[in-house]
Design an enzyme around this catalytic site. Structure first.
Site, PDB file in Angstrom:
ATOM      1  N   ARG A  43       0.837  -1.219   0.000  1.00  0.00           N
ATOM      2  CA  ARG A  43       0.000   0.000   0.000  1.00  0.00           C
ATOM      3  C   ARG A  43       0.869   1.266   0.000  1.00  0.00           C
ATOM      4  NH1 ARG A  43      -2.906  -3.741  -0.777  1.00  0.00           N
ATOM      5  NH2 ARG A  43      -4.809  -4.273   0.382  1.00  0.00           N
TER       6      ARG A  43
ATOM      7  N   SER B 211     -10.884  -0.088   3.376  1.00  0.00           N
ATOM      8  CA  SER B 211     -10.121  -0.303   4.620  1.00  0.00           C
ATOM      9  C   SER B 211      -9.621   1.044   5.153  1.00  0.00           C
ATOM     10  CB  SER B 211      -8.901  -1.177   4.346  1.00  0.00           C
ATOM     11  OG  SER B 211      -9.275  -2.331   3.652  1.00  0.00           O
TER      12      SER B 211
ATOM     13  N   GLU C 274      -4.731   3.967   6.207  1.00  0.00           N
ATOM     14  CA  GLU C 274      -4.401   3.766   4.792  1.00  0.00           C
ATOM     15  C   GLU C 274      -4.935   4.944   3.978  1.00  0.00           C
ATOM     16  OE1 GLU C 274      -5.277  -0.175   3.039  1.00  0.00           O
ATOM     17  OE2 GLU C 274      -6.331   0.924   1.472  1.00  0.00           O
TER      18      GLU C 274
HETATM   19  P1  FAD Z   1      -8.863   9.369  -4.580  1.00  0.00           P
HETATM   20  O1  FAD Z   1      -9.544   8.987  -3.326  1.00  0.00           O
HETATM   21  O2  FAD Z   1      -9.541  10.366  -5.451  1.00  0.00           O
HETATM   22  O3  FAD Z   1      -7.397   9.877  -4.253  1.00  0.00           O
HETATM   23  C1  FAD Z   1      -6.578   9.139  -3.382  1.00  0.00           C
HETATM   24  C2  FAD Z   1      -5.237   9.856  -3.244  1.00  0.00           C
HETATM   25  O4  FAD Z   1      -4.557   9.860  -4.504  1.00  0.00           O
HETATM   26  C3  FAD Z   1      -5.386  11.338  -2.874  1.00  0.00           C
HETATM   27  O5  FAD Z   1      -4.278  11.685  -2.074  1.00  0.00           O
HETATM   28  C4  FAD Z   1      -5.331  12.059  -4.218  1.00  0.00           C
HETATM   29  O6  FAD Z   1      -4.879  13.389  -4.108  1.00  0.00           O
HETATM   30  C5  FAD Z   1      -4.349  11.199  -4.977  1.00  0.00           C
HETATM   31  N1  FAD Z   1      -4.593  11.143  -6.428  1.00  0.00           N
HETATM   32  C6  FAD Z   1      -5.744  10.773  -7.047  1.00  0.00           C
HETATM   33  N2  FAD Z   1      -5.551  10.784  -8.384  1.00  0.00           N
HETATM   34  C7  FAD Z   1      -4.273  11.190  -8.605  1.00  0.00           C
HETATM   35  C8  FAD Z   1      -3.478  11.401  -9.765  1.00  0.00           C
HETATM   36  N3  FAD Z   1      -3.966  11.215 -11.005  1.00  0.00           N
HETATM   37  N4  FAD Z   1      -2.200  11.811  -9.605  1.00  0.00           N
HETATM   38  C9  FAD Z   1      -1.679  12.008  -8.376  1.00  0.00           C
HETATM   39  N5  FAD Z   1      -2.377  11.827  -7.234  1.00  0.00           N
HETATM   40  C10 FAD Z   1      -3.650  11.412  -7.345  1.00  0.00           C
HETATM   41  N6  FAD Z   1      -7.908  -0.137  -2.279  1.00  0.00           N
HETATM   42  C11 FAD Z   1      -7.098  -1.208  -2.489  1.00  0.00           C
HETATM   43  O7  FAD Z   1      -5.868  -1.048  -2.605  1.00  0.00           O
HETATM   44  N7  FAD Z   1      -7.608  -2.459  -2.570  1.00  0.00           N
HETATM   45  C12 FAD Z   1      -8.932  -2.711  -2.468  1.00  0.00           C
HETATM   46  O8  FAD Z   1      -9.336  -3.860  -2.562  1.00  0.00           O
HETATM   47  C13 FAD Z   1      -9.808  -1.619  -2.233  1.00  0.00           C
HETATM   48  N8  FAD Z   1     -11.133  -1.819  -2.061  1.00  0.00           N
HETATM   49  C14 FAD Z   1     -11.952  -0.766  -1.807  1.00  0.00           C
HETATM   50  C15 FAD Z   1     -13.323  -1.007  -1.623  1.00  0.00           C
HETATM   51  C16 FAD Z   1     -14.181   0.036  -1.356  1.00  0.00           C
HETATM   52  C17 FAD Z   1     -15.651  -0.237  -1.161  1.00  0.00           C
HETATM   53  C18 FAD Z   1     -13.689   1.363  -1.312  1.00  0.00           C
HETATM   54  C19 FAD Z   1     -14.624   2.509  -1.088  1.00  0.00           C
HETATM   55  C20 FAD Z   1     -12.337   1.616  -1.474  1.00  0.00           C
HETATM   56  C21 FAD Z   1     -11.441   0.551  -1.724  1.00  0.00           C
HETATM   57  N9  FAD Z   1     -10.066   0.756  -1.899  1.00  0.00           N
HETATM   58  C22 FAD Z   1      -9.241  -0.313  -2.151  1.00  0.00           C
HETATM   59  C23 FAD Z   1      -9.487   2.102  -1.779  1.00  0.00           C
HETATM   60  C24 FAD Z   1      -9.543   2.917  -3.110  1.00  0.00           C
HETATM   61  O9  FAD Z   1     -10.570   2.449  -3.947  1.00  0.00           O
HETATM   62  C25 FAD Z   1      -8.230   2.861  -3.887  1.00  0.00           C
HETATM   63  O10 FAD Z   1      -7.168   3.340  -3.097  1.00  0.00           O
HETATM   64  C26 FAD Z   1      -8.291   3.673  -5.183  1.00  0.00           C
HETATM   65  O11 FAD Z   1      -7.110   3.495  -5.929  1.00  0.00           O
HETATM   66  C27 FAD Z   1      -8.496   5.168  -4.942  1.00  0.00           C
HETATM   67  O12 FAD Z   1      -8.752   5.761  -6.197  1.00  0.00           O
HETATM   68  P2  FAD Z   1      -9.483   7.172  -6.301  1.00  0.00           P
HETATM   69  O13 FAD Z   1      -9.424   7.592  -7.741  1.00  0.00           O
HETATM   70  O14 FAD Z   1     -10.829   7.126  -5.713  1.00  0.00           O
HETATM   71  O15 FAD Z   1      -8.507   8.071  -5.427  1.00  0.00           O
HETATM   72  P1  NAP Z   2      -9.904 -11.278   3.975  1.00  0.00           P
HETATM   73  O1  NAP Z   2      -9.904 -12.169   2.794  1.00  0.00           O
HETATM   74  O2  NAP Z   2     -10.964 -11.443   5.005  1.00  0.00           O
HETATM   75  O3  NAP Z   2      -8.486 -11.330   4.667  1.00  0.00           O
HETATM   76  C1  NAP Z   2      -8.217 -10.523   5.801  1.00  0.00           C
HETATM   77  C2  NAP Z   2      -6.801 -10.005   5.676  1.00  0.00           C
HETATM   78  O4  NAP Z   2      -5.928 -11.113   5.706  1.00  0.00           O
HETATM   79  C3  NAP Z   2      -6.565  -9.270   4.376  1.00  0.00           C
HETATM   80  O5  NAP Z   2      -6.346  -7.944   4.679  1.00  0.00           O
HETATM   81  C4  NAP Z   2      -5.384  -9.954   3.712  1.00  0.00           C
HETATM   82  O6  NAP Z   2      -4.260  -9.106   3.521  1.00  0.00           O
HETATM   83  C5  NAP Z   2      -4.975 -11.058   4.667  1.00  0.00           C
HETATM   84  N1  NAP Z   2      -4.979 -12.339   3.940  1.00  0.00           N
HETATM   85  C6  NAP Z   2      -6.025 -13.187   3.750  1.00  0.00           C
HETATM   86  N2  NAP Z   2      -5.628 -14.271   3.057  1.00  0.00           N
HETATM   87  C7  NAP Z   2      -4.320 -14.107   2.796  1.00  0.00           C
HETATM   88  C8  NAP Z   2      -3.346 -14.877   2.111  1.00  0.00           C
HETATM   89  N3  NAP Z   2      -3.664 -16.060   1.560  1.00  0.00           N
HETATM   90  N4  NAP Z   2      -2.100 -14.384   2.009  1.00  0.00           N
HETATM   91  C9  NAP Z   2      -1.769 -13.202   2.547  1.00  0.00           C
HETATM   92  N5  NAP Z   2      -2.645 -12.405   3.211  1.00  0.00           N
HETATM   93  C10 NAP Z   2      -3.898 -12.871   3.335  1.00  0.00           C
HETATM   94  O7  NAP Z   2      -9.931  -9.749   3.489  1.00  0.00           O
HETATM   95  P2  NAP Z   2     -11.121  -8.855   2.947  1.00  0.00           P
HETATM   96  O8  NAP Z   2     -11.369  -7.752   3.870  1.00  0.00           O
HETATM   97  O9  NAP Z   2     -12.272  -9.732   2.533  1.00  0.00           O
HETATM   98  O10 NAP Z   2     -10.454  -8.267   1.628  1.00  0.00           O
HETATM   99  C11 NAP Z   2     -10.138  -9.113   0.569  1.00  0.00           C
HETATM  100  C12 NAP Z   2      -9.034  -8.477  -0.262  1.00  0.00           C
HETATM  101  O11 NAP Z   2      -9.488  -7.229  -0.783  1.00  0.00           O
HETATM  102  C13 NAP Z   2      -7.774  -8.197   0.556  1.00  0.00           C
HETATM  103  O12 NAP Z   2      -6.646  -8.427  -0.258  1.00  0.00           O
HETATM  104  C14 NAP Z   2      -7.903  -6.738   0.895  1.00  0.00           C
HETATM  105  O13 NAP Z   2      -6.653  -6.073   1.005  1.00  0.00           O
HETATM  106  C15 NAP Z   2      -8.682  -6.190  -0.297  1.00  0.00           C
HETATM  107  N6  NAP Z   2      -9.525  -5.053   0.132  1.00  0.00           N
HETATM  108  C16 NAP Z   2      -8.909  -3.865   0.290  1.00  0.00           C
HETATM  109  C17 NAP Z   2      -9.639  -2.763   0.674  1.00  0.00           C
HETATM  110  C18 NAP Z   2      -8.970  -1.414   0.790  1.00  0.00           C
HETATM  111  O14 NAP Z   2      -9.652  -0.424   0.902  1.00  0.00           O
HETATM  112  N7  NAP Z   2      -7.668  -1.359   0.780  1.00  0.00           N
HETATM  113  C19 NAP Z   2     -11.005  -2.866   0.912  1.00  0.00           C
HETATM  114  C20 NAP Z   2     -11.590  -4.120   0.773  1.00  0.00           C
HETATM  115  C21 NAP Z   2     -10.838  -5.208   0.387  1.00  0.00           C
HETATM  116  P3  NAP Z   2      -4.099  -8.045   2.313  1.00  0.00           P
HETATM  117  O15 NAP Z   2      -4.990  -6.921   2.659  1.00  0.00           O
HETATM  118  O16 NAP Z   2      -2.664  -7.702   2.356  1.00  0.00           O
HETATM  119  O17 NAP Z   2      -4.492  -8.739   1.051  1.00  0.00           O
END
Ligand code: FAD
Ligand code: NAP
Length: 335
Positions: free
Chosen positions: A160, A235, A331
């Site tokens: 991340r 998250s 995050e």
């Molecule tokens: P924004 O929220 O608009 O911006 C995020 C940051 O990036 C801000 O600091 C902004 O200034 C900057 N930024 C945006 N665009 C640019 C650009 N073009 N150049 C430079 N800086 C920029 N994230 C995960 O990693 N894994 C997931 O599985 C995941 N699941 C999600 C599920 C849900 C339901 C939600 C709501 C969010 C989830 N996220 C997840 C978080 C999010 O979707 C990601 O981080 C996504 O990449 C953010 O994109 P955005 O365009 O909405 O960014």
């Molecule tokens: P999950 O499957 O319930 O797992 C819980 C956590 O355990 C996750 O955060 C994941 O880490 C870790 N994990 C599970 N299985 C793993 C494996 N085999 N090896 C290594 N790490 C493992 O998680 P969840 O909430 O349903 O989310 C599923 C996936 O979507 C995850 O990868 C999560 O990161 C991603 N997600 C991200 C966001 C966001 O906003 N960043 C929101 C929703 C879901 P990791 O997070 O490192 O994968």
């Protein structure tokens, strides 16, 4: 290009918080962006607003990125190199790739937001991160007005994390496009239990990328709140990475604490599990709560301010620290 004043951001962040921007504009090409960057210092760049918490009215220009375009810039029998402009919707790009049978991003299905924001935190899900497919990132330097190309190694991708989150780089580079390499003969990654289970339920023994794409969509639709109905930004905290010694300390309190190897000597503990164990899953305080199906997701129950959400998150963070001696790190980008 229209510049709006005193503009509500309620529809532009997935928490749905109603804070205002002093100025707001939408850009569709780099020239429009440069013209604005010359007039306004340090704008806030907004993609889909799905990884941001706005806690106050912002006395800056907020620029909504709408630069669209996907082009195949090269291909051979094995791979396709694709350049995607930053304002493209990430999930629509995933659909575009999967429809062609080109693999590498199917585990990242249904992540909200834009392609331009995806390298920022090296988006990841179900064992895949965008760094696995990135070739390079093209970004405009707001300090010099010049365009830089960051090769994958120069992006300093981590868990991340990327260079674009580091001091001196954050809010300085506007990501114009991302160039990725997609695999024409992909191997699927189904090592996360939820994906494996979903495919088993569907009796799919030899899944392809379309199967994984569909499975991930179904899992996410069942487990995560839809921001259109319940404000959230996914998250709230990162999963903490502990030394083995610190993990043993946690085990002395919680012998069954789940963990995954991060690197030799380091383990990752699910932050959602810690928050759940601290008693926060499904718990509410005023207009904010922890989602009942995944405690790591903090939700706006309706009308909460960004400050209320931040304060709730701080309370959860402090409680986890007191109960388990682990400091959770947000995050989400907090403004
Ligand atoms: P924004 O929220 O608009 O911006 C995020 C940051 O990036 C801000 O600091 C902004 O200034 C900057 N930024 C945006 N665009 C640019 C650009 N073009 N150049 C430079 N800086 C920029 N994230 C995960 O990693 N894994 C997931 O599985 C995941 N699941 C999600 C599920 C849900 C339901 C939600 C709501 C969010 C989830 N996220 C997840 C978080 C999010 O979707 C990601 O981080 C996504 O990449 C953010 O994109 P955005 O365009 O909405 O960014
Ligand atoms: P999950 O499957 O319930 O797992 C819980 C956590 O355990 C996750 O955060 C994941 O880490 C870790 N994990 C599970 N299985 C793993 C494996 N085999 N090896 C290594 N790490 C493992 O998680 P969840 O909430 O349903 O989310 C599923 C996936 O979507 C995850 O990868 C999560 O990161 C991603 N997600 C991200 C966001 C966001 O906003 N960043 C929101 C929703 C879901 P990791 O997070 O490192 O994968």
């Amino acid at each position: 290009m229209e510049i709006l004043e005193n503009y509500s951001l309620a529809s532009w962040n997935t928490f749905g918080v109603d804070q205002r921007a002093r100025y707001f504009a939408t850009v569709r090409d780099p020239e429009e962006f440069l013209a604005l960057a010359r007039r306004f210092e340090r704008p806030l760049i907004l993609g889909g607003g799905s990884n941001i918490l706005i806690t106050r009215d912002l006395d800056v220009l907020v620029i909504k990125n709408e630069m669209k375009g996907i082009s195949v810039i090269g291909e051979d029998a094995g791979f396709a190199r694709v350049r995607v402009n930053g304002g493209e919707n990430w999930h629509q790009f995933v659909q575009w790739a999967v429809a062609r049978g080109w693999g590498g991003v199917e585990n990242l299905s249904l992540i909200p937001g834009t392609v331009g924001a995806a390298p920022m935190q090296n988006i990841g899900a179900y064992g895949v991160e965008i760094k696995d497919v990135v070739l390079h990132v093209e970004a405009l330097d707001l300090e010099t007005g010049s365009i830089s190309v960051f090769q994958k190694e120069e992006c300093r991708f981590g868990y991340r994390h990327s260079i674009f989150k580091e001091a001196g780089y954050k809010n300085r580079f506007f990501i114009l496009s991302v160039t990725l390499q997609l695999d024409k003969h992909p191997q699927v990654n189904t090592r996360y239990a939820d994906v494996e289970k979903k495919l088993l339920e569907q009796h799919i023994e030899h899944p392809g990328i379309m199967d994984v794409h569909r499975a991930v969509i179904e899992i996410r639709q069942n487990k995560l709140p839809d921001p259109a109905r319940l404000g959230n930004a996914g998250s709230f905290f990162k999963n903490p990475v502990l030394t083995e010694k610190n993990y043993q300390k946690l085990q002395s309190i919680k012998p069954d604490a789940p963990h995954y190897t991060f690197q030799p000597g380091l383990v990752k503990v699910p932050a959602g599990w810690l928050i759940d164990q601290a008693g926060w899953r499904g718990r509410k305080a005023g207009r904010v709560g922890c989602y009942e199906k995944q405690a790591l997701v903090i939700v706006n129950l309706g009308g909460a301010t960004g400050a209320e959400i931040r304060d709730f998150a701080l309370t959860v963070q402090e409680d986890v620290r007191q109960k388990f001696g682990i400091q959770l790190e947000p995050e989400i980008n907090i403004w």
